[in-house]
Design an enzyme around this catalytic site. Structure first.
Site, PDB file in Angstrom:
ATOM      1  N   ASP A   1      57.056  42.237  52.453  1.00  0.00           N
ATOM      2  CA  ASP A   1      57.325  43.039  53.652  1.00  0.00           C
ATOM      3  C   ASP A   1      58.752  43.562  53.591  1.00  0.00           C
ATOM      4  O   ASP A   1      59.706  42.794  53.691  1.00  0.00           O
ATOM      5  CB  ASP A   1      57.109  42.159  54.896  1.00  0.00           C
ATOM      6  CG  ASP A   1      57.481  42.887  56.188  1.00  0.00           C
ATOM      7  OD1 ASP A   1      57.593  44.136  56.159  1.00  0.00           O
ATOM      8  OD2 ASP A   1      57.649  42.196  57.210  1.00  0.00           O
TER       9      ASP A   1
ATOM     10  N   ASP B   1      36.179  51.264  42.442  1.00  0.00           N
ATOM     11  CA  ASP B   1      35.527  50.247  43.260  1.00  0.00           C
ATOM     12  C   ASP B   1      34.001  50.374  43.216  1.00  0.00           C
ATOM     13  O   ASP B   1      33.470  51.474  43.422  1.00  0.00           O
ATOM     14  CB  ASP B   1      36.010  50.438  44.709  1.00  0.00           C
ATOM     15  CG  ASP B   1      35.586  49.299  45.623  1.00  0.00           C
ATOM     16  OD1 ASP B   1      35.988  48.157  45.357  1.00  0.00           O
ATOM     17  OD2 ASP B   1      34.855  49.564  46.590  1.00  0.00           O
TER      18      ASP B   1
ATOM     19  N   ASP C   1      43.308  52.520  43.346  1.00  0.00           N
ATOM     20  CA  ASP C   1      41.936  52.124  43.587  1.00  0.00           C
ATOM     21  C   ASP C   1      41.182  53.356  44.089  1.00  0.00           C
ATOM     22  O   ASP C   1      41.606  54.003  45.044  1.00  0.00           O
ATOM     23  CB  ASP C   1      41.893  51.018  44.658  1.00  0.00           C
ATOM     24  CG  ASP C   1      40.871  49.943  44.342  1.00  0.00           C
ATOM     25  OD1 ASP C   1      39.698  50.306  44.159  1.00  0.00           O
ATOM     26  OD2 ASP C   1      41.248  48.752  44.288  1.00  0.00           O
TER      27      ASP C   1
ATOM     28  N   GLU D   1      34.643  48.774  38.392  1.00  0.00           N
ATOM     29  CA  GLU D   1      34.152  47.477  38.873  1.00  0.00           C
ATOM     30  C   GLU D   1      32.625  47.505  38.869  1.00  0.00           C
ATOM     31  O   GLU D   1      32.020  48.428  39.419  1.00  0.00           O
ATOM     32  CB  GLU D   1      34.657  47.200  40.285  1.00  0.00           C
ATOM     33  CG  GLU D   1      34.318  45.785  40.733  1.00  0.00           C
ATOM     34  CD  GLU D   1      34.321  45.600  42.243  1.00  0.00           C
ATOM     35  OE1 GLU D   1      34.470  44.449  42.684  1.00  0.00           O
ATOM     36  OE2 GLU D   1      34.163  46.586  42.986  1.00  0.00           O
TER      37      GLU D   1
ATOM     38  N   HIS E   1      41.658  40.019  44.328  1.00  0.00           N
ATOM     39  CA  HIS E   1      41.628  39.858  45.785  1.00  0.00           C
ATOM     40  C   HIS E   1      40.246  39.464  46.307  1.00  0.00           C
ATOM     41  O   HIS E   1      40.093  39.259  47.509  1.00  0.00           O
ATOM     42  CB  HIS E   1      42.071  41.167  46.434  1.00  0.00           C
ATOM     43  CG  HIS E   1      41.091  42.266  46.150  1.00  0.00           C
ATOM     44  ND1 HIS E   1      40.890  42.766  44.874  1.00  0.00           N
ATOM     45  CD2 HIS E   1      40.231  42.927  46.948  1.00  0.00           C
ATOM     46  CE1 HIS E   1      39.951  43.683  44.926  1.00  0.00           C
ATOM     47  NE2 HIS E   1      39.530  43.811  46.164  1.00  0.00           N
ATOM     48  N   ASP E   2      39.239  39.407  45.440  1.00  0.00           N
ATOM     49  CA  ASP E   2      37.872  39.095  45.877  1.00  0.00           C
ATOM     50  C   ASP E   2      37.449  37.662  45.583  1.00  0.00           C
ATOM     51  O   ASP E   2      36.304  37.290  45.883  1.00  0.00           O
ATOM     52  CB  ASP E   2      36.870  40.027  45.199  1.00  0.00           C
ATOM     53  CG  ASP E   2      36.923  41.434  45.766  1.00  0.00           C
ATOM     54  OD1 ASP E   2      37.287  41.578  46.951  1.00  0.00           O
ATOM     55  OD2 ASP E   2      36.617  42.374  45.024  1.00  0.00           O
TER      56      ASP E   2
HETATM   57  C1  GLC Z   1      34.844  45.781  45.910  1.00  0.00           C
HETATM   58  C2  GLC Z   1      36.223  45.379  46.353  1.00  0.00           C
HETATM   59  C3  GLC Z   1      36.092  44.516  47.560  1.00  0.00           C
HETATM   60  C4  GLC Z   1      35.430  45.315  48.652  1.00  0.00           C
HETATM   61  C5  GLC Z   1      34.101  45.896  48.187  1.00  0.00           C
HETATM   62  C6  GLC Z   1      33.646  46.975  49.102  1.00  0.00           C
HETATM   63  O1  GLC Z   1      34.091  44.695  45.485  1.00  0.00           O
HETATM   64  O2  GLC Z   1      36.938  44.790  45.306  1.00  0.00           O
HETATM   65  O3  GLC Z   1      37.324  44.015  47.997  1.00  0.00           O
HETATM   66  O4  GLC Z   1      35.238  44.525  49.782  1.00  0.00           O
HETATM   67  O5  GLC Z   1      34.201  46.494  46.914  1.00  0.00           O
HETATM   68  O6  GLC Z   1      34.512  48.080  48.998  1.00  0.00           O
HETATM   69 CA    CA Z   2      56.130  45.923  56.619  1.00  0.00          CA
END
Ligand code: GLC
Ligand code: CA
Length: 552
Positions: free
Chosen positions: A21, A203, A98, A257, A329-330
């Site tokens: 931040d 994505d 992304d 992905e 992040h998943d």
């Molecule tokens: C992908 C992303 C995930 C998201 C999903 C829908 O799997 O990595 O974080 O929730 O797509 O966009």
């Molecule tokens: Ca901030």
């Protein structure tokens, strides 16, 4: 034309809300990123992948986009993004964005228009279908479930139709069969590429072509019963070729992905002169302790992990290129899954060696390089992720709250979304005020500043690994071979190139273990390139979670 060789590179993933931040409002942003660019470069990575930083109502934290050509005001401005991009380039870091084009936010202007009527200019931008009628009752067009939130269809009274959402309700799926939508995608790609961005992580890109009839899925499979009809669909290759042509003009890299895409199908995307993706994010290596999803938890199986590693290594060898990762992040944090919080430093460093020396381009998720672990919050109310919250409320309802919460601790994506731990000051140096999401209480022990000063730290081990990989032709290009695949406690792999051989041995056990060199090897003449314990390793012995990298 490629303008850089992504195969020599490694990437650092930023999930910005929890990274740093910079303006003191408790939310990570591009000011914080700017300040940390030197740190990122110091790791020895060559690029950054930004999870979405665009305007978004945050139903799925950025993966529900309401404007593809701007920056979320929480994170800064386009001007600040350009500053980050230029500085990153000066430091030798490529930047990839992304590209989330399977769906938009339901607050995107296209959707706001589309939902108004069946005849407007945007009416065909999304997947709309008439209801099914059973006597007087109105039913959705088919029986698909969404992955995040109940059924995959939402009724819209204005059109008297349903729209499809494979993910959350606020993430309507785009109709990629509409050529205008594909032109929009290409326009978005050009917008960022013209600005100087170096490529895209795409994505759920394998979901963009749906089966034309949208047939019913199996009635008793929750969450993914429609998958056979929206994954790896009939027009996917054709659409990916269109996007590829744009990327090629710029020499941009494309990483797709692809949840649950089988190897054979993946080969069609990833190999040959006319391949449509440079790399793919496969999910096999994320399933060594679960079935399909982390919510169906199983005991960790090293043989299963090794099978997944070797399957992709061998299949793409000489034909394509792997994206290597253990975290993003998943998924929950990998030390808490495949390693051991008890042997935190040992298993954190061992896991690094287990994947960074395979053939491919490594991705490192923020906080992974310091060994961040899962958070365990006291109640479901403290969680933020739509998938976590809905899964909690929909399944295992007969179980005790305590048991259900334990599942969340093991499985939630939020486990990996806590603020990055920079130092041991209040809020872990992430922010000067209370952050938007809980800080893991272990930040006093696990943080960047402390690990900077410790030669043996996970952080410095990542640095050593990345340096070693980049400087070694054998680790970059060498053949991969696995030994003793059925061994339940040891992962042993070889990389060989032009007469040089490197063995990477990894213990996945809390106990001391003996190990043997494979046939054709002798201890004489070996050189230790790396070990995660101080001092010289003992031939044939492995301490808990020890890793050794040896050269002949
Ligand atoms: C992908 C992303 C995930 C998201 C999903 C829908 O799997 O990595 O974080 O929730 O797509 O966009
Ligand atoms: Ca901030």
């Amino acid at each position: 034309m490629e303008r850089f060789d992504y195969r020599r590179m490694s990437f650092y993933q930023i999930w910005i809300r929890s990274f740093a931040d910079g303006n003191g409002d408790g939310i990570g942003d591009l000011y914080g990123v700017y300040d940390k660019l030197d740190y990122i470069a110091s790791l020895g990575v060559d690029g950054i992948w930004f999870s979405p930083i665009y305007p978004s109502p945050n139903a799925d934290y950025g993966y529900d986009i309401s404007d593809y050509r701007n920056i979320h005001p929480d994170y800064g401005t386009l001007e600040q993004f350009r500053k980050v991009l230029d500085r990153a380039h000066e430091l030798g870091l490529r930047v990839i964005m992304d590209l989330v084009i399977n769906h938009t936010s339901d607050e995107h202007p296209w959707f706001l228009e589309s939902r108004k009527s069946r005849t407007g200019p945007y009416s065909d931008y999304y997947i709309w279908r008439d209801p099914k009628w059973k006597g007087e009752s109105r039913l959705p067009p088919n029986n698909w479930y969404s992955q995040f939130e109940g059924l995959a269809w939402e009724y819209c009274p204005e059109r008297e139709q349903y729209y499809l959402h494979v993910f959350a309700k606020k993430q309507p799926d785009l109709n990629m069969d509409n050529p205008k939508v594909r032109e929009e995608v290409k326009g978005i790609m050009r917008f960022w590429l013209d600005m100087g961005v170096d490529g895209f992580r795409e994505d759920v890109i394998t979901f963009i072509s749906k089966h034309p009839q949208l047939p019913d899925g199996l009635p008793f499979v929750p969450a993914i019963n429609g998958m056979p009809f929206y994954k790896d669909g009939p027009n996917l290759m054709a659409y990916l070729r269109e996007f590829r042509a744009v990327a090629r003009e710029y020499g941009a890299v494309q990483i797709g992905e692809a949840p649950m895409t089988p190897l054979k199908t993946a080969m069609t995307y990833l190999t040959g002169e006319d391949r449509v993706l440079d790399m793919m994010i496969q999910f096999d290596t994320m399933m060594a302790d679960c079935f399909m999803t982390e919510y169906i938890h199983l005991p960790f199986s090293l043989p299963k992990l090794k099978r997944a590693f070797s399957k992709w290594q061998l299949a793409l060898s000489g034909k394509g290129w792997n994206a290597l990762y253990l975290e993003n992040h998943d998924h929950p944090r990998v030390i808490s899954r495949y390693g051991s919080e008890e042997y935190w430093r040992e298993s954190g460093t061992m896991l690094a060696a287990a994947y960074l020396f395979q053939q491919g381009t490594p991705f490192i998720y923020q906080g992974q390089e310091i060994g961040m672990t899962n958070i365990r919050l006291g109640s479901i109310e403290e969680y933020q992720d739509v998938a976590t919250i809905n899964t909690y409320h929909s399944f295992r309802r007969h179980q005790s709250e305590e048991k259900r919460l334990r599942h969340v601790h093991i499985a939630s994506r939020d486990s990996a979304r806590t603020p990055v731990q920079w130092d041991d000051s209040e809020y872990a140096g992430f922010s000067s005020v209370k952050p938007w999401f809980a800080v893991n209480p272990n930040y006093r022990e696990i943080n960047v500043s402390r690990e900077e000063g410790d030669e043996q730290s996970i952080l410095n081990f990542y640095r050593r690994c990345l340096r070693l990989r980049k400087g070694s032709e054998t680790l970059l290009w060498g053949d991969y071979r696995e030994y003793f695949p059925l061994h339940r406690g040891i992962y042993l792999y070889e990389r060989s190139y032009r007469g040089e051989r490197i063995l990477v041995v990894c213990s996945f056990s809390k106990k001391e273990q003996d190990w043997q060199l494979p046939k054709g090897y002798a201890w004489e003449g070996s050189q230790v390139l790396l070990c995660n314990y101080p001092g010289e390793p003992k031939p044939g012995k492995l301490r808990p979670y020890e890793t050794q990298v040896l050269r002949w």
